[in-house]
Design an enzyme around this catalytic site. Structure first.
Site, PDB file in Angstrom:
ATOM      1  N   THR B  14       1.181  12.711  10.227  1.00  0.00           N
ATOM      2  CA  THR B  14       0.872  11.562  11.080  1.00  0.00           C
ATOM      3  C   THR B  14       1.971  10.507  11.038  1.00  0.00           C
ATOM      4  OG1 THR B  14      -1.352  11.929  10.251  1.00  0.00           O
ATOM      5  CG2 THR B  14      -1.016   9.985  11.603  1.00  0.00           C
ATOM      6  N   VAL B  15       2.378  10.137   9.829  1.00  0.00           N
ATOM      7  CA  VAL B  15       3.336   9.042   9.696  1.00  0.00           C
ATOM      8  C   VAL B  15       4.714   9.451  10.206  1.00  0.00           C
ATOM      9  CG1 VAL B  15       4.410   7.421   8.097  1.00  0.00           C
ATOM     10  CG2 VAL B  15       2.039   8.102   7.755  1.00  0.00           C
ATOM     11  N   LYS B 107       3.566   6.208  -2.645  1.00  0.00           N
ATOM     12  CA  LYS B 107       3.144   5.298  -3.727  1.00  0.00           C
ATOM     13  C   LYS B 107       3.018   6.023  -5.053  1.00  0.00           C
ATOM     14  CE  LYS B 107       0.432   5.465  -0.672  1.00  0.00           C
ATOM     15  NZ  LYS B 107      -0.466   5.569   0.469  1.00  0.00           N
ATOM     16  N   GLU B 131       8.091  -0.213   1.859  1.00  0.00           N
ATOM     17  CA  GLU B 131       7.059  -1.074   2.459  1.00  0.00           C
ATOM     18  C   GLU B 131       5.800  -0.289   2.804  1.00  0.00           C
ATOM     19  OE1 GLU B 131       5.339  -3.951   2.800  1.00  0.00           O
ATOM     20  OE2 GLU B 131       7.254  -4.896   3.278  1.00  0.00           O
ATOM     21  N   GLY B 136      -0.183  -0.196   3.993  1.00  0.00           N
ATOM     22  CA  GLY B 136       0.139   0.206   5.364  1.00  0.00           C
ATOM     23  C   GLY B 136       0.997  -0.761   6.136  1.00  0.00           C
ATOM     24  N   ILE B 138       0.837  -3.941   6.613  1.00  0.00           N
ATOM     25  CA  ILE B 138       1.016  -5.315   6.132  1.00  0.00           C
ATOM     26  C   ILE B 138       2.347  -5.416   5.397  1.00  0.00           C
ATOM     27  CG2 ILE B 138       0.041  -7.161   4.724  1.00  0.00           C
ATOM     28  CD1 ILE B 138      -2.636  -5.725   4.777  1.00  0.00           C
ATOM     29  N   GLY B 189     -13.174  12.514   7.870  1.00  0.00           N
ATOM     30  CA  GLY B 189     -11.777  12.760   7.507  1.00  0.00           C
ATOM     31  C   GLY B 189     -11.105  11.570   6.838  1.00  0.00           C
ATOM     32  N   LYS B 207      -0.658   1.414  -5.843  1.00  0.00           N
ATOM     33  CA  LYS B 207      -0.141   0.283  -5.060  1.00  0.00           C
ATOM     34  C   LYS B 207      -0.069  -0.976  -5.912  1.00  0.00           C
ATOM     35  CE  LYS B 207      -2.219   2.396  -0.974  1.00  0.00           C
ATOM     36  NZ  LYS B 207      -3.427   2.436  -0.121  1.00  0.00           N
TER      37      LYS B 207
END
Lengths: 428, 428
Positions: B14-15, B107, B131, B136, B138, B189, B207
């Site tokens: 996805t990313v 992470k 980042e 995510g 932010i 999911g 995180k």
């Protein structure tokens, strides 16, 4: 990189003093974070002999900020004098011309002369940083310039004048009218010497213009900001809005539309349970919306010694670390003036008016709205006496033009007493 | 600076797909903001033939991410494979050794191997930016590293696992028990393949460890994070807490105390009307507290294609602009391991227990608490049947040791049925 970064600080009010304190007290921490010592070499202020609660020993003194700005032993000119023109601008220009970087908290100067100063800086390879000019301690300039750099920004919103938010929330909590709360705020020292800067939305408008330039890659253009202050907000509207689930905020909104760039700083209704609606007192909030990131909300202190000095320091650290950013996130010479949107994007509106209590009065109002193409979402008659009935209407989404047409036609009905109140409801 | 910045992207989930889309669709905007073109030269993923909704034409393909990471025509290795070890770490190391910068959303890798990787990068003059690894979309890594660079950070807090916050808010809204909402989240999911990463607090703990390292200038140390998941949070506690004005959140807290560095990721009660208490569903929130800036709250989407890709892009833009920051805000070789605090700072606690309904039962409990030095702020008996009475106590501020002493002594009273529940109330 062990060469010290040498600062010349002009303006030793609350913020300037706060910066001096941080540089003195956190020398080791700052050196660890930047890889080099940060030193103050010279300072300037209107009065030399004044107890500021911090020692100025070891710093050269200049009466003239322009002289300070051009000193051989200054790498970064820190402008904390304030004011759009005058010595602040003269000194910033002198600093850039003399090969210095500039860090400033001066929203007025940048909102009015930012393009010119940015071009001057970038022609010479210098930077202007201004985190402290917008929303105090909240790192919103960096969030927008860096954090959202991969986004098309779709909207920027903000409550960016703590004094106005204090007045509005205090009115709601106390039930006191605007004039009285304004006087309270004045007594508490919350207002600028010229209070119109606060309550007229000018100060917040400056900040919006700066964020807007970064967000949309356009020349900063304060004159294109549609400004409306909070002076006419009544306690009736605050209470009526609250009963309908809204809060009234002095809200800045900037968005690029098919009709041009819209920049507004005006009282708006927002849902009471939204982050903006929940914002109490002097705190600031900025909402950034990007096509990839979605909605990012930032909240923090918008003023005061610590928060503003923190923002100034973040820019100084940035320069000490060797980061070189353009003023507005793109080379200034490539920025163009935006076409300002002629009217604001359609929105629902809150209308409050006093109707003469006779049969058919409401029908006449409904007809005027209907003729202008405005449909009614909700209506409530808040109370009732022998001669007049206060009526509140929430419209469906409508254009500002249609609303103005209706507002102009309402007196002709002969049933509306006084002037109707119309406040935009922003979809946050 | 018109040399293109060339990216090699490993991992096209996805990313990764989101990053490819932004680089393709916003080429002009990115070039305007960075002063140079950003190009993808090569990609790598587990499966080559798969419709990802975006064209990969023009990009070289590598089956092996290590090969991708060391290609001549790659300047920045974008690691979106995931996993603390394995090919993600091998490729990141290979990239740094081969002279590339690294941008990662990983992470786990950084929480466990961040110090080692940062030293490797900095020895060679390269950067690692991450980042996207925290919260995510932010921009919290930048806010902390840059925005608060002039502050001693006093506390970092955060709700940084959207799945856990979804489960907790959904339990409250629906009245359904943990197991059932967990199953719902699984069907939707929302859960990692190993759900303990989410509900056990591990993902959020990674995180927190990263933010903690930046905030306090210490080596990242995930193993020092005190972890407790949400698996034992009952619907009774959620409802009881709500009636007392609290919400239960999986809250990360990092603070430097006189007793060492405290890092906790555990369920806590927070006031319902605080920004953290008002956070609904899958949204993330990070609260940064600095001695100068005060409290800064950041809120946004913590996961998903757009927000995470936006964060990855912010790092890529940072590198394209020529900004060179150390991984954790200070040179890695100067970072030391923090002494972990042996126990958490004193706080009020929420206690819920079932008392046998006989005279003197409550007195026995009060005596145990008193003997441990714990005083009671509020108490309520929530309901009552023939044999047992559920009792809820909010204590005044107390140390964890005293609380543990009391919890150990309660069974000995003979009036407490089952195991008492104790949840920390964080002062936010």
């Amino acid at each position: 990189m062990t060469t010290p970064l040498r600062l010349g600080i002009a303006g030793l009010g609350t913020v300037g003093t706060g910066v001096v304190k941080i540089v003195r007290q956190k020398a080791n921490l700052l050196a660890a974070r930047t890889g080099r010592p940060i030193q103050i070499t010279a300072v300037s202020a209107r009065t030399r002999d004044k107890d500021r609660g911090v020692s100025l020993t070891g710093y050269a003194w200049e009466d003239d900020p322009v002289k300070l700005a051009t000193r051989e032993d200054v790498d970064v000119f820190v402008e904390l004098i304030g004011g759009a023109d005058g010595s602040a601008k003269a000194a910033a220009e002198a600093a850039l011309t003399a090969g210095k970087d500039v860090v400033t908290a001066n929203k007025a100067m940048l909102a009015l002369h930012g393009q010119e100063l940015a071009e001057l800086a970038e022609e010479r390879g210098h930077v202007i940083r201004f985190e402290a000019a917008v929303a105090g301690g909240i790192p919103v300039v960096k969030a927008l310039t860096e954090g959202l750099a991969g986004n098309e920004v779709t909207r920027v919103m903000g409550v960016m004048n703590g004094t106005c938010n204090y007045i509005l929330t205090r009115m709601e909590d106390s039930g006191l009218p605007y004039e009285q709360v304004f006087e309270e705020a004045n007594q508490l020292g919350y207002l600028e010497a010229d209070p119109t800067l606060d309550v007229g939305g000018i100060d917040a408008g400056h900040k919006l213009a700066l964020l807007s330039a970064i967000a949309y890659g356009t020349q900063v253009d304060f004159h294109a900001v549609e400004l409306e202050g909070i002076q006419r907000i009544s306690i009736e509207d605050i209470h009526t809005a609250a009963r309908m689930g809204f809060k009234i905020k002095l809200l800045g909104v900037a968005q690029m539309t098919g009709r041009g760039l819209e920049q507004r700083m005006s009282p708006c209704l927002v849902p009471a349970d939204s982050p903006l609606g929940q914002l109490q007192g002097g705190t600031n909030m900025v909402v950034l919306e990007g096509d990839a990131a979605g909605q990012i909300v930032l909240r923090g202190a918008g003023a005061g010694e610590g928060p503003t000095a923190s923002a100034v320091m973040s820019d100084i650290v940035e320069i000490a670390r060797g980061t070189r950013l353009t003023t507005f996130g793109q080379p200034a010479k490539h920025l163009e003036k935006a076409i300002p949107a002629r009217t604001s994007a359609p929105a629902p509106y809150y209308l409050r008016m006093l109707l003469t209590d006779k049969p058919g009065a409401m029908a006449k109002v409904a007809t005027v709205l209907g003729d202008a193409g405005i449909s009614i979402d909700r209506m409530r008659q808040t109370q009732h006496d022998a001669t007049a009935a206060p009526v509140v209407i929430v419209t469906h989404r409508t254009g500002r033009d249609a609303l103005d047409t209706a507002l102009a036609a309402l007196p002709g009905t002969g049933v509306v007493q006084g002037e109707p109140v119309a406040i935009r409801i922003e979809d946050v």
